[in-house]
Design a protein around this motif. Structure first.
Motif, PDB file in Angstrom:
ATOM      1  N   GLU A 116     -20.304  11.278   6.095  1.00 29.32           N
ATOM      2  CA  GLU A 116     -20.239  10.069   6.929  1.00 29.32           C
ATOM      3  C   GLU A 116     -18.902   9.361   6.709  1.00 29.32           C
ATOM      4  O   GLU A 116     -18.270   8.884   7.660  1.00 29.32           O
ATOM      5  CB  GLU A 116     -21.399   9.113   6.599  1.00 29.32           C
TER       6      GLU A 116
ATOM      7  N   THR B 205     -27.620  13.628   8.219  1.00 25.97           N
ATOM      8  CA  THR B 205     -27.651  12.531   7.251  1.00 25.97           C
ATOM      9  C   THR B 205     -29.070  11.969   7.126  1.00 25.97           C
ATOM     10  O   THR B 205     -29.507  11.608   6.030  1.00 25.97           O
ATOM     11  CB  THR B 205     -26.667  11.425   7.679  1.00 25.97           C
ATOM     12  N   GLY B 206     -29.788  11.932   8.235  1.00 26.43           N
ATOM     13  CA  GLY B 206     -31.176  11.475   8.194  1.00 26.43           C
ATOM     14  C   GLY B 206     -32.037  12.364   7.303  1.00 26.43           C
ATOM     15  O   GLY B 206     -32.889  11.872   6.546  1.00 26.43           O
TER      16      GLY B 206
ATOM     17  N   SER C  52     -38.561   4.549   5.102  1.00 30.53           N
ATOM     18  CA  SER C  52     -37.719   5.565   5.744  1.00 30.53           C
ATOM     19  C   SER C  52     -36.761   4.948   6.754  1.00 30.53           C
ATOM     20  O   SER C  52     -35.678   5.479   6.996  1.00 30.53           O
ATOM     21  CB  SER C  52     -38.596   6.608   6.448  1.00 30.53           C
ATOM     22  N   ALA C  53     -37.184   3.843   7.351  1.00 28.53           N
ATOM     23  CA  ALA C  53     -36.325   3.187   8.336  1.00 28.53           C
ATOM     24  C   ALA C  53     -35.010   2.718   7.715  1.00 28.53           C
ATOM     25  O   ALA C  53     -34.016   2.541   8.399  1.00 28.53           O
ATOM     26  CB  ALA C  53     -37.064   2.012   8.969  1.00 28.53           C
TER      27      ALA C  53
ATOM     28  N   VAL D 288     -31.147   5.773   5.516  1.00 29.45           N
ATOM     29  CA  VAL D 288     -29.710   6.065   5.672  1.00 29.45           C
ATOM     30  C   VAL D 288     -28.841   4.915   5.141  1.00 29.45           C
ATOM     31  O   VAL D 288     -27.884   5.167   4.405  1.00 29.45           O
ATOM     32  CB  VAL D 288     -29.368   6.457   7.123  1.00 29.45           C
ATOM     33  N   PRO D 289     -29.166   3.656   5.470  1.00 29.63           N
ATOM     34  CA  PRO D 289     -28.428   2.578   4.784  1.00 29.63           C
ATOM     35  C   PRO D 289     -28.523   2.697   3.259  1.00 29.63           C
ATOM     36  O   PRO D 289     -27.550   2.420   2.553  1.00 29.63           O
ATOM     37  CB  PRO D 289     -29.125   1.302   5.293  1.00 29.63           C
TER      38      PRO D 289
ATOM     39  N   THR E 162     -30.800  -4.636   4.153  1.00 26.36           N
ATOM     40  CA  THR E 162     -31.274  -3.885   5.309  1.00 26.36           C
ATOM     41  C   THR E 162     -32.457  -3.008   4.937  1.00 26.36           C
ATOM     42  O   THR E 162     -33.453  -2.939   5.657  1.00 26.36           O
ATOM     43  CB  THR E 162     -30.120  -3.028   5.873  1.00 26.36           C
TER      44      THR E 162
END
Lengths: 598, 598
Positions: free
Chosen positions: A402, A443-444, A518-519, A522-523, A582
Motif C-alpha cells: 500500500e 490487502t483486505g 473486520s470493518a 485495513v486501517p 477508526t
C-alpha cells in the motif's frame, strides 16, 4: 534516464548496524556469512541489477510480453538476461544445497530480491514464482518429484508457476473447480482453466513446472477438498530429458495496467486427453501446502513493494536535483534553483525515503526471524521467531505494498507534468506497484489474516511481545535524553499506545463482533505497519545518535538517519491515533447501510 | 460493462436541499432558474453524458489521439459526439448571452461539467479549455477579438487552447521565453515552443484559437513581462471566413499515462515567418489575465476529480454487487455472497462514496458563491463571496483531485485482479485521475497559494469566516441532541479545532518562517479539504435527520445520507488532528536535511 542502483549503504546499515546479520551468522549453516561475504554478494547483485535488469525495465514495459498461437515471447533482451541470471547462480541463492542451492539465509536473499524488484519488477516475478514452486515440492513432494524437478528448478533452467485462481475463484479458493482424475499408476489427469498465472507461459526456459490446485473425485466441498499437483509443460523422460508436450495450453495473456513484460496467462489444462499431473503430498491437503508457499510469496510481494518504492524514490530524487524551476522561497534573488530546494518537494522526497527505509528495516527483521525459525537449534527460539514471522507477514505484505503505491504516486507528482509522460519512467512504477496490493492476497485478505489468525487466535500474545520490544526502544530513546531523539520518542510512544488500544479492542471483540472488527481491519493493518516502521526507524536513530556521539566521521549518513526518523515521526506516525479511532469506533458506520442504499 | 449515469438524486439534493439553488435563483439574470428548469437541464445532460460520451470512454482510451504529419485525429466517434455537443448548445451553457451563450449560473454548469468528466474526462477537457479561452477574451479582449472569435467559440464551432508551459517553464511562468514582435499594424508575430497543450491540435473543429503567453521586446524579466496573445490556427478574414493557415504547427503529441484520447500537443509558433497574434488587453499584464482564467480552470479541474471519483465509485459498486465470492463472514452457511457483503469492501465503497458526495457539495457551495460574486447587486455580498471563492479554489482543486486518485485506486482494489486488467475499465480511472493533481497548478502550487495569498495575506480573515459557518453547523448538530448526529458533531468539532489551530499557526508564522510553514502546506490543504467536506456532509446530515423526523417517506436516501456522514466522520475526519500536528510541528524535519544527504 538514470538506472537503478542498489541502496547499498542502507542495506549494510540494516544488516550490520541494526544487528540482523550477527543474529543470523550464529545459526547452523550460516557460520560463514559474515559482513564481508554479505557485502560481496550485495555488490555483485547490484552489478547485475543495475547493469542488466535496470536497462531492460522501460523497454520491457513498452514492448510487453506477446502471445501468438499459444506461445509467449518475452521482450527483447530478456532471454539473454535470464540466461545470465541462471549462469551466475542467482536463482539458487536461497535454495537448499541438497538440490544445488547455495543455502544463503533469507536475510541476504531478501535484500538481493529487493534489487531485482527495484531494477525490474516484471523480471523479478519469474524467479519469485519459481521459488514458491520449489518450496512446495521440497516440503511435500515425493522423492520422484524432487529428483525429477528440483535440480533444474533450483538452477533456474526450468521455471515454476502457481495455478490457484479460476474465473469464479479469486480470493475464495473454496470455489476452485479444476479436477484431477487418478490414472491408477500414481499419476493424474488434470482438467480445468486457470487465470492470472504469472509467467504461466514464456520463452525463457525449455520447461515450466506448473503447480496446480484441483479436486480429486469425491473430494469434500470447499477448501478441504483441494489437492496440489505438479503439471509440467513438457513431460520429463526417465533419463531427465524432455518428452512429449503436456496437455496444457496458454489460451491468452492479459492486457494489464502494469508489469507488461510479465506474462499473465490464461491456462487451459486437459482440453484434449487431460494434462498429466502428479500429486504433491496427500490428497485434499493442497490448500495447506499452498499456504506454506503463499506465506513465502506474500513476504516476497512485500519486498516487491520495497523495491519499487526505492526505485521510484531514486528516480524522483534524481529529477528533483536536476530540474531547475522557480527561485528559492522568500529569497530576494530571482536565481532559479533545483526543485529539491522547494519545501513541498523535500516533504514528498522524505515521505518516500523514510517509508522505504522503514519498510526495508522491518522486512529484514522478519527475514532474520525466518532464518532463526528455520535454523535455530533451540525449539523455543524457533517457535518464538515463527510466531513473529506469522504475525508480521501480512503487515510486511499489506503495508509495504500500500505504501509503495503511494510512494510511486508521489514520484510521479515530483516530476510534475513530466511524470504523466510515459517516457519519463515515473508512471511505470505506479502502474507496476498497483498490482502488489492485489495478488497473493489483497490487502483486505492480509488484514483479515492479521486480525483473525494472527491476533485474535492467540489473544494478542505474539503482538504484545512485539509491543514490548517497541517499548524497550522507546525507553532507550527517552533514557538518552537527547533533543534529536525526543520527537521520535514522543511519536513512537503515541503510536505504541494507539496500537496497544487497537490490539486490545480486537482481542476483546473479535469473537463476538467479527463484522465490526473486520470493518476496521485495513486501517488496523496500516496502523500496525506505521508503528512497526516507526519502531525500526527509532532503532536506526538510536544507532545514529550513538555513532555521532562517538565521533564517527560519516556524519552526513548518520545525521540523515536521525532526520529521516524524525520526519517519519512527525509526518507519518502522527496518523496512528486517528487509525486506532477508526478501528475502535468506526465499525458501525461501515455495517449500517443496506446494500441497496449504497 | 456498465455505463456512467449522473448521480441525479444527489445533485438534486445539493441544489435544492442544501439550499444552493435558492441563493442563485434570486440573482439578477437567474430569476427563471428554478428547481424544475434545473432538473430538466440535468436530465438532458445526463442523457448526453450516459448515452453519447460514456460509450466512447474506453474505446477512446484504447485508440487514443493520433498524430500524423502535423495533424491530430481524435478516436472514432469523437467528431460526431462533438458535433452533437455543439448542436445541443452544451458549449454555450454558461457563456454570456451577448455572444450567444445561455448565461446559466455556475452552480448548474458545474454539475453538468461533472457529468462530462464522469462520463469521459478526455472529452470534457476540450470544452473546458475553450471556456477558459472565452473568458480571457471576454474579460480583456478588444472589440475586434470579441466579435471575431467569441460567437464561434461560444457555440463551440471553434475551440480554444491555453499555451503557458514551455520546456523550461512549467510551474514557474517567470521563465517563459516565447516572444512576440509588434508589426506596427496592431498585430504581432509570435515565436516559441509550447508544450503540454491540451487539445492544442485536433480534428473536431475547423479552427482552434490559441491563447499564448509571450514576451514583447524590452519586456521586464520575470512574470511582470509576460503578455497574452490570441493566435488562431487559421487566420480569420474580415467577412468571418477562414483564411490562410497561421504559422503554428503541432510537432508531436505526448504518450501519456492517461487521458489518451485528449491530445497533448507540442506546438511550434513562428518556425517560418512568425505566427500572427493579437494582444489581449495590455502588454506585460498577461499573467494577471491568465490567473483569471486559471482560477476558473482550477475549479474545473477540481470538478474533473469529482466526476472521475463518481465514475470510479459507480463502477466499483456495480462490480461489488455483481461479483460473488466467499461466504458471509461468521455465517454457518457456505453460500457464496456478493462481495459488497464483506466489511472491507463496504469500507472501501463508503470511503469512495462519502468523499465524492462531500466534494460535490463543497464544489457547489463554491459555485454558488461564484454566482453571487458575479451577479449580486450588493457590493459587500459580492466581495464577501469572492473572498470565499478565492479561498476555496485551491482547496476544491487540490483536495478533490488528490482524493480522486485515491478513490480511483480504491476502485481498482475492489475489483481485485480484474481491476488490474485494462478491459475492466477501473484502471483507466486511476490513470486519468493521475494528471488532475498536476495540471493547472500542482497540489504543491495550490497549497502555496492557499497558505500565502489566501490565508496569510488577509491574516486568516476569510478562513475564519468559513470556520464560523462550520461552528454554526456544529452547534446545530449538538442542539438537535440526536444519537445519529452525535458522532458527526464530535468529529466535526475536533476537525474544526484542528483547522483553527493550523490557521492560527500559519497566520502567526508565515511572514517569519515561510519555509517551515510551507513544508506543511500540502498536509494543511488536505486538512482544510477534509474538514470542509465534513462540514458539507454535516449539513447534509442535518437535512436528512430533519426529513426523517418529519416523516419523509424517502427513508432509504436520507438514512444513507446520515450513515455516509457518520462514516466520513469516523473514518476520515479523525485524521484532522494528525494533519494539524504535521503542519505545526513537522516543518523542521523537512528542512533539516542537506540536499546532498537525501
Amino acid at each position: 534516464m538514470s538506472e537503478y542502483h542498489a541502496p547499498l549503504r542502507d542495506m549494510q546499515f540494516v544488516l550490520n548496524e541494526l544487528e540482523h546479520l550477527n543474529q543470523v551468522s550464529t545459526l547452523p549453516g550460516c557460520e560463514e556469512i559474515g559482513a564481508d561475504l554479505a557485502a560481496a554478494i550485495l555488490d555483485e547483485a547490484d552489478k547485475y541489477a543495475s547493469g542488466v535488469l535496470s536497462p531492460l525495465n522501460i523497454s520491457g514495459d513498452l514492448q510487453g510480453a506477446r502471445w501468438s498461437d499459444g506461445a509467449v515471447s518475452t521482450p527483447t533482451g530478456w532471454k539473454h538476461a535470464y540466461a545470465q541470471f541462471v549462469a551466475s547462480g542467482w536463482n539458487a541463492l536461497s535454495c537448499t544445497p541438497e538440490f544445488g542451492g547455495q543455502g544463503l539465509p533469507r536475510l541476504i536473499s531478501a535484500l538481493v530480491e529487493e534489487m531485482w524488484n527495484g531494477a525490474n519488477v516484471a523480471f523479478g516475478l519469474c524467479p519469485m514464482l519459481t521459488r514458491g514452486a520449489i518450496e512446495a515440492i521440497e516440503l511435500r513432494g515425493s522423492d520422484y518429484l524432487k529428483e525429477t524437478y528440483l535440480p533444474k528448478m533450483v538452477s533456474g533452467e526450468w521455471t515454476g508457476s502457481m495455478n490457484l485462481t479460476e474465473p469464479q475463484a479469486g480470493s475464495d479458493l473454496a470455489a476452485v473447480r479444476s479436477r484431477a482424475e487418478p490414472q491408477g499408476d500414481g499419476s493424474y489427469r488434470v482438467y480445468g482453466q486457470k487465470i492470472f498465472i504469472t509467467y504461466g507461459e514464456h520463452d525463457l526456459t525449455d520447461n515450466i513446472v506448473h503447480l496446480v490446485l484441483a479436486r480429486v473425485p469425491g473430494a469434500p466441498d470447499g477448501v478441504k477438498g483441494i489437492s496440489l499437483f505438479v503439471v509440467p509443460k513438457f513431460l520429463v523422460n526417465p533419463d531427465g530429458c524432455l518428452g512429449a508436450r503436456n496437455d496444457v495450453r496458454c489460451v491468452s495473456i492479459e492486457h494489464k495496467l502494469g508489469i507488461h513484460a510479465s506474462p499473465t496467462a490464461v491456462l487451459a489444462f486437459g482440453d484434449k486427453e487431460g494434462a498429466h499431473g502428479w500429486l504433491v503430498g496427500e490428497e485434499n491437503r493442497g490448500l495447506e501446502y499452498m499456504f506454506i508457499m503463499m506465506n513465502a510469496a506474500r513476504f516476497s510481494v512485500g519486498i516487491e513493494g520495497i523495491g519499487i518504492a526505492e526505485r521510484a524514490y531514486q528516480r524522483a530524487l534524481a529529477y528533483a536535483r536536476d530540474r531547475v524551476q522557480g527561485s528559492e522561497l522568500g529569497a530576494k534573488s530571482r536565481n532559479k534553483v533545483a526543485i529539491i530546494r522547494h519545501p513541498d518537494v523535500r516533504r514528498m522526497l522524505l515521505s518516500m525515503k523514510s517509508r522505504t527505509e522503514a519498510m526495508r528495516a522491518l522486512a529484514c527483521a522478519v527475514a532474520t526471524a525466518m532464518d532463526i525459525a528455520q535454523r535455530h537449534t533451540d525449539d523455543s527460539q524457533r517457535q518464538h521467531s515463527q510466531a513473529f514471522v506469522d504475525l508480521m507477514i501480512p503487515v510486511v505484505k499489506g503495508w509495504s505494498t500500500e505504501s509503495a503505491i503511494d510512494i510511486a504516486s508521489l514520484g510521479v507528482q515530483i516530476h510534475g507534468g513530466m511524470g504523466f509522460i510515459e517516457e519519463t519512467g515515473a508512471a511505470q512504477h505506479l502502474r507496476d506497484a498497483r498490482i502488489t496490493t492485489i495478488y497473493e492476497g489483497t490487502t483486505g485478505i492480509q488484514a483479515a489474516d492479521l486480525i483473525g489468525r494472527k491476533i485474535a487466535r492467540d489473544q494478542g500474545q505474539a503482538a504484545r511481545h512485539v509491543m514490548a520490544q517497541m517499548r524497550t526502544v522507546e525507553d532507550s530513546l527517552l533514557r538518552r535524553n537527547d533533543a534529536s531523539l525526543a520527537p521520535i520518542a514522543r511519536a513512537l510512544g503515541q503510536g505504541i499506545k494507539a496500537l496497544e488500544q487497537a490490539i486490545s479492542y480486537i482481542v476483546a471483540h473479535y469473537d463476538t463482533q467479527v463484522h465490526q472488527v473486520s470493518a476496521g481491519s485495513v486501517p488496523f493493518l496500516e496502523l500496525f505497519g506505521l508503528v512497526a516502521g516507526g519502531w525500526q526507524l527509532a532503532r536506526a536513530a538510536l544507532v545514529a545518535q550513538q555513532q555521532l556521539g562517538a565521533g564517527n566521521t560519516e556524519v552526513a549518513f548518520y545525521q540523515a538517519k536521525l532526520q529521516t526518523a524524525r520526519f517519519y515521526a512527525e509526518h507519518l506516525l502522527v496518523r496512528a491515533e486517528g487509525l486506532a479511532q477508526t478501528l475502535t469506533q468506526g465499525g458501525g458506520a461501515v455495517l449500517a447501510m443496506d446494500d441497496e442504499h449504497f
